[in-house]
Design a protein around this motif. Structure first.
Motif, mmCIF file in Angstrom:
data_model
loop_
_atom_site.group_PDB
_atom_site.id
_atom_site.type_symbol
_atom_site.label_atom_id
_atom_site.label_comp_id
_atom_site.label_asym_id
_atom_site.label_seq_id
_atom_site.Cartn_x
_atom_site.Cartn_y
_atom_site.Cartn_z
ATOM 1 N N TYR A 311 -4.788 5.228 -7.907
ATOM 2 C CA TYR A 311 -4.851 4.885 -6.484
ATOM 3 C C TYR A 311 -6.248 4.446 -6.037
ATOM 4 C CZ TYR A 311 -0.566 7.705 -6.660
ATOM 5 O OH TYR A 311 0.666 8.218 -6.988
ATOM 6 N N ALA A 312 -7.221 4.533 -6.953
ATOM 7 C CA ALA A 312 -8.621 4.318 -6.566
ATOM 8 C C ALA A 312 -8.879 2.904 -6.066
ATOM 9 C CB ALA A 312 -9.547 4.639 -7.734
ATOM 10 N N LEU A 313 -8.369 1.915 -6.784
ATOM 11 C CA LEU A 313 -8.644 0.527 -6.412
ATOM 12 C C LEU A 313 -8.059 0.201 -5.037
ATOM 13 C CD1 LEU A 313 -10.196 -1.615 -8.014
ATOM 14 C CD2 LEU A 313 -8.012 -2.614 -8.676
ATOM 15 N N ALA A 314 -6.835 0.674 -4.782
ATOM 16 C CA ALA A 314 -6.216 0.426 -3.478
ATOM 17 C C ALA A 314 -6.997 1.111 -2.364
ATOM 18 C CB ALA A 314 -4.769 0.924 -3.494
ATOM 19 N N ALA A 315 -7.430 2.348 -2.608
ATOM 20 C CA ALA A 315 -8.197 3.078 -1.597
ATOM 21 C C ALA A 315 -9.532 2.386 -1.332
ATOM 22 C CB ALA A 315 -8.434 4.519 -2.047
ATOM 23 N N TYR A 316 -10.175 1.934 -2.411
ATOM 24 C CA TYR A 316 -11.476 1.265 -2.274
ATOM 25 C C TYR A 316 -11.352 0.001 -1.436
ATOM 26 C CZ TYR A 316 -15.570 -1.515 -3.497
ATOM 27 O OH TYR A 316 -16.703 -2.291 -3.431
ATOM 28 N N TYR A 317 -10.300 -0.798 -1.701
ATOM 29 C CA TYR A 317 -10.160 -2.058 -0.974
ATOM 30 C C TYR A 317 -9.548 -1.877 0.412
ATOM 31 C CZ TYR A 317 -12.185 -4.879 -4.569
ATOM 32 O OH TYR A 317 -13.100 -5.448 -5.437
ATOM 33 N N VAL A 319 -11.140 1.146 2.241
ATOM 34 C CA VAL A 319 -12.352 1.771 2.793
ATOM 35 C C VAL A 319 -13.496 0.763 2.878
ATOM 36 C CG1 VAL A 319 -14.128 3.530 2.393
ATOM 37 C CG2 VAL A 319 -11.715 4.075 1.985
ATOM 38 N N ALA A 320 -13.757 0.025 1.794
ATOM 39 C CA ALA A 320 -14.897 -0.899 1.780
ATOM 40 C C ALA A 320 -14.765 -2.019 2.816
ATOM 41 C CB ALA A 320 -15.095 -1.471 0.378
ATOM 42 N N PRO A 321 -13.641 -2.730 2.897
ATOM 43 C CA PRO A 321 -13.531 -3.759 3.941
ATOM 44 C C PRO A 321 -13.584 -3.188 5.356
ATOM 45 C CG PRO A 321 -11.914 -4.165 2.220
ATOM 46 C CD PRO A 321 -12.498 -2.808 1.965
ATOM 47 N N ALA A 322 -13.053 -1.981 5.548
ATOM 48 C CA ALA A 322 -13.118 -1.364 6.874
ATOM 49 C C ALA A 322 -14.566 -1.159 7.299
ATOM 50 C CB ALA A 322 -12.369 -0.033 6.870
ATOM 51 N N GLU A 323 -15.376 -0.642 6.396
ATOM 52 C CA GLU A 323 -16.791 -0.424 6.715
ATOM 53 C C GLU A 323 -17.520 -1.758 6.845
ATOM 54 O OE1 GLU A 323 -18.641 2.462 4.187
ATOM 55 O OE2 GLU A 323 -17.045 3.922 4.462
ATOM 56 N N ALA A 379 -1.949 4.753 8.940
ATOM 57 C CA ALA A 379 -1.143 4.335 7.799
ATOM 58 C C ALA A 379 -1.996 3.889 6.615
ATOM 59 C CB ALA A 379 -0.211 3.203 8.212
ATOM 60 N N TYR A 380 -3.162 3.308 6.891
ATOM 61 C CA TYR A 380 -3.989 2.771 5.816
ATOM 62 C C TYR A 380 -5.329 3.498 5.674
ATOM 63 C CZ TYR A 380 -0.638 -1.065 5.635
ATOM 64 O OH TYR A 380 0.504 -1.801 5.510
ATOM 65 N N TYR A 381 -6.190 3.382 6.684
ATOM 66 C CA TYR A 381 -7.551 3.897 6.537
ATOM 67 C C TYR A 381 -7.575 5.407 6.347
ATOM 68 C CZ TYR A 381 -12.512 4.665 7.328
ATOM 69 O OH TYR A 381 -13.819 5.041 7.187
ATOM 70 N N LEU A 382 -6.869 6.141 7.177
ATOM 71 C CA LEU A 382 -6.872 7.594 7.083
ATOM 72 C C LEU A 382 -6.271 8.044 5.752
ATOM 73 C CD1 LEU A 382 -7.778 9.968 8.819
ATOM 74 C CD2 LEU A 382 -5.441 10.152 9.687
ATOM 75 N N LYS A 383 -5.223 7.378 5.331
ATOM 76 C CA LYS A 383 -4.594 7.727 4.048
ATOM 77 C C LYS A 383 -5.547 7.427 2.891
ATOM 78 C CE LYS A 383 -0.203 7.297 3.795
ATOM 79 N NZ LYS A 383 1.177 6.765 3.718
ATOM 80 N N ALA A 384 -6.274 6.310 2.964
ATOM 81 C CA ALA A 384 -7.234 5.975 1.911
ATOM 82 C C ALA A 384 -8.338 7.015 1.812
ATOM 83 C CB ALA A 384 -7.835 4.588 2.177
ATOM 84 N N ARG A 390 -9.063 13.243 -2.878
ATOM 85 C CA ARG A 390 -8.348 13.647 -4.084
ATOM 86 C C ARG A 390 -9.076 13.161 -5.344
ATOM 87 N NH1 ARG A 390 -4.462 17.604 -3.380
ATOM 88 N NH2 ARG A 390 -3.095 17.084 -1.635
ATOM 89 N N ILE A 391 -9.600 11.945 -5.290
ATOM 90 C CA ILE A 391 -10.331 11.400 -6.431
ATOM 91 C C ILE A 391 -11.578 12.237 -6.711
ATOM 92 C CG2 ILE A 391 -11.708 9.407 -7.188
ATOM 93 C CD1 ILE A 391 -9.588 7.663 -5.691
ATOM 94 N N LYS A 392 -12.289 12.606 -5.657
ATOM 95 C CA LYS A 392 -13.464 13.466 -5.812
ATOM 96 C C LYS A 392 -13.067 14.818 -6.414
ATOM 97 C CE LYS A 392 -17.749 14.943 -4.912
ATOM 98 N NZ LYS A 392 -17.651 16.336 -5.367
ATOM 99 N N GLN A 393 -11.944 15.368 -5.979
ATOM 100 C CA GLN A 393 -11.476 16.644 -6.513
ATOM 101 C C GLN A 393 -11.100 16.524 -7.983
ATOM 102 O OE1 GLN A 393 -8.334 17.456 -3.717
ATOM 103 N NE2 GLN A 393 -9.691 18.496 -2.256
#
Length: 493
Positions: A311-317, A319-323, A379-384, A390-393
């Motif tokens: 799920y990392a790549l989806a989460a990154y793309y 979080v990063a564009p949002a910031e 639906a997207y940012y908060l879930k990411a 989870r990835i950090k854990q």
């Protein structure tokens, strides 16, 4: 003089201290090399006069016994770091004409320790890319491209976004270079060009004065030809900075002293989730060879699991564009940079941003604005962000059973300019092994480990515990010793 450009940082420091040559002679050799690599389009701004002035000052300090830890070493600066009195463009049309009245903390630390600035190097626009092909100043060509300049049979990408930094270090047109890493932008180009690149722990290097892409992910780091050189440069780049609220107030170790060569008893984690479908057999074989190298040096390989990696790549793309959409809102044509007039304020904004930003930057701003908009934030940012936790854990749990993690740097060998350029999703997949490190804020490093069947470099990635760059460097040097990577780019032939 050309042989001076073949030195490592450690060798150059030794030669300077022995008076085998002066900082001016070393800098003059690299100024000549900087001119020779112009066909690679790696430098955006050359500063030879400033470099020679800094070199003369370095020689004067050394004559008085006041030399710093990097005194006299000519380096390149990714054009994302603000440099006082020298244009900073972030490789974007929108920052044409911007000359900062201040110096970034990282570059100020380097100049404090005596480093010499050769110039500012190319990158993907606002660090958004994995191939250094989105720059307003044109794409960078890897020195590993087969054939002679102007008659290359294939123009190979140097990786991105720090492709200019990687290219000049690999082509011996700088002893080292600064890079930034948001999702792999130091490690992936290092792997693609046969050099060493380290992304330190988030907060280890100040972000003040570095043009922001995604603030919770960006981190500066060094790109060099050896692990020892990375240790030298990283020590100078690091340090607490009260101007950066994410900077961590802790002592900077002597990273070079950590290079003992002894990795006996260390446990090396091998994540089963990184064996992705479609990964070339030669990368799989290199990874296995890396495990054997470390095992032969006394380390113990252990299998680990990082279950949320998929799920990392989806989460990154998300979080990063949002910031990025938030950070890039400041480029409006009013305060600094490019300005395109319009009939109203809104039209001025639209014209300036429409003409000033390239397609990839516009794409990411639009994605980021969308995921932050009402109705989609949860639906997207908060879930990411929850996935990020989870990835950090996963990493926290993995480091209970290992001291360092070994993976390939990238899932493919370097590709030609033009390949995948019309498929952004395929381009984003180049970051699949590197983005989890940024999401978790961990240190990561790429070490050159061999050549693929096409004669292009391949790297191995090491991931460490937070603020344990010493172990990362120590294990990296063990790989470097075993791999004995001595190949040089065709550009230098």
């Amino acid at each position: 003089m050309a042989e001076l450009t073949r030195l490592t940082m450690a060798q150059a420091l030794d030669g300077l201290s022995k008076k085998d040559f002066t900082a001016v002679e070393l800098t003059e050799a690299h100024v000549g090399a900087m001119e020779a690599v112009r066909p690679l389009n790696a430098y955006i701004t050359e500063t030879p006069d400033q470099a020679l002035e800094m070199a003369r000052a370095s020689d004067a300090r050394r004559a008085k016994g006041e030399a710093g830890p990097m005194d006299g070493l000519p380096i390149a600066v990714k054009d994302l770091f603000c440099t006082k009195g020298v244009a900073t463009t972030a490789a974007s049309r929108i920052l044409e004409g911007f000359v900062p009245p201040y110096e970034s903390t990282v570059t100020a630390n380097l100049w404090r320790d005596g480093a010499v600035m050769l110039g500012k190097v190319n990158l993907d626009e606002f660090a958004m890319g994995s191939a250094n092909i989105t720059s307003h100043h044109g794409e960078v060509v890897s020195p590993w491209s087969p054939g002679a300049p102007g008659s290359w049979s294939r123009r190979i990408v140097p990786g991105g976004s720090s492709g200019g930094s990687a290219a000049v270090v690999a082509a011996r047109a700088a002893l080292g270079a600064t890079g930034t890493d948001t999702g792999g932008s130091i490690r992936q180009p290092a792997g693609y060009t046969g050099i060493v690149g380290i992304k330190p722990t988030y907060g280890r290097c100040s972000r003040w004065g570095v043009v922001a892409y995604a603030s919770s992910l960006d981190q500066a780091g060094p790109m060099t030809r050896t692990v020892e050189d990375a240790a030298i440069m990283l020590r100078s780049m690091c340090g607490f900075d009260p101007k950066d609220s994410t900077s961590v107030d802790m002592a900077v170790p002597d990273f070079r002293a950590a290079l003992t060569g002894d990795i006996r008893g260390l446990r090396v984690g091998i994540p089963r989730e990184y064996r992705v479908d479609g990964m070339p057999a030669e990368i799989e074989a290199l990874w296995s060879r890396g495990v054997e190298w470390l095992k032969a040096a006394g380390a113990e390989p252990v299998e680990i699991s990082l279950p949320h990696t998929k799920y990392a790549l989806a989460a990154y793309y998300i979080v990063a564009p949002a910031e990025a959409s938030s950070n890039l809102a400041r480029y409006d044509g009013v305060r600094f940079g490019r300005r395109v007039e319009g009939g109203s304020l809104n039209e001025l904004y639209e014209n300036t941003r429409g003409e000033g930003f390239g397609k990839e930057v516009q794409r990411r701003i639009l994605i980021g604005t969308y995921v932050l908009s009402a109705g989609y934030y949860d639906a997207y940012y908060l879930k990411a962000q929850k996935v990020r936790t989870r990835i950090k854990q996963d990493f926290d749990e993995a480091f209970r059973s290992c001291d360092v993690i070994l993976t390939p740097t990238a899932p493919s060998t370097p590709f030609a300019i033009g390949d995948n350029s019309d498929d952004p999703v395929q381009m984003y997949l180049n970051d699949v092994f590197t983005v989890p490190v940024n999401l978790a804020g961990l240190p990561g490093m790429s070490v050159p480990a061999g050549l693929g069947g096409d004669g292009l470099p391949l790297g191995l990635q090491l991931i460490g515990r937070p603020f344990d760059e010493e172990t990362l460097l120590r294990v990296g040097q063990a790989i470097e010793t075993a791999a004995n990577f001595t190949a040089t780019p065709p550009f230098m032939a």
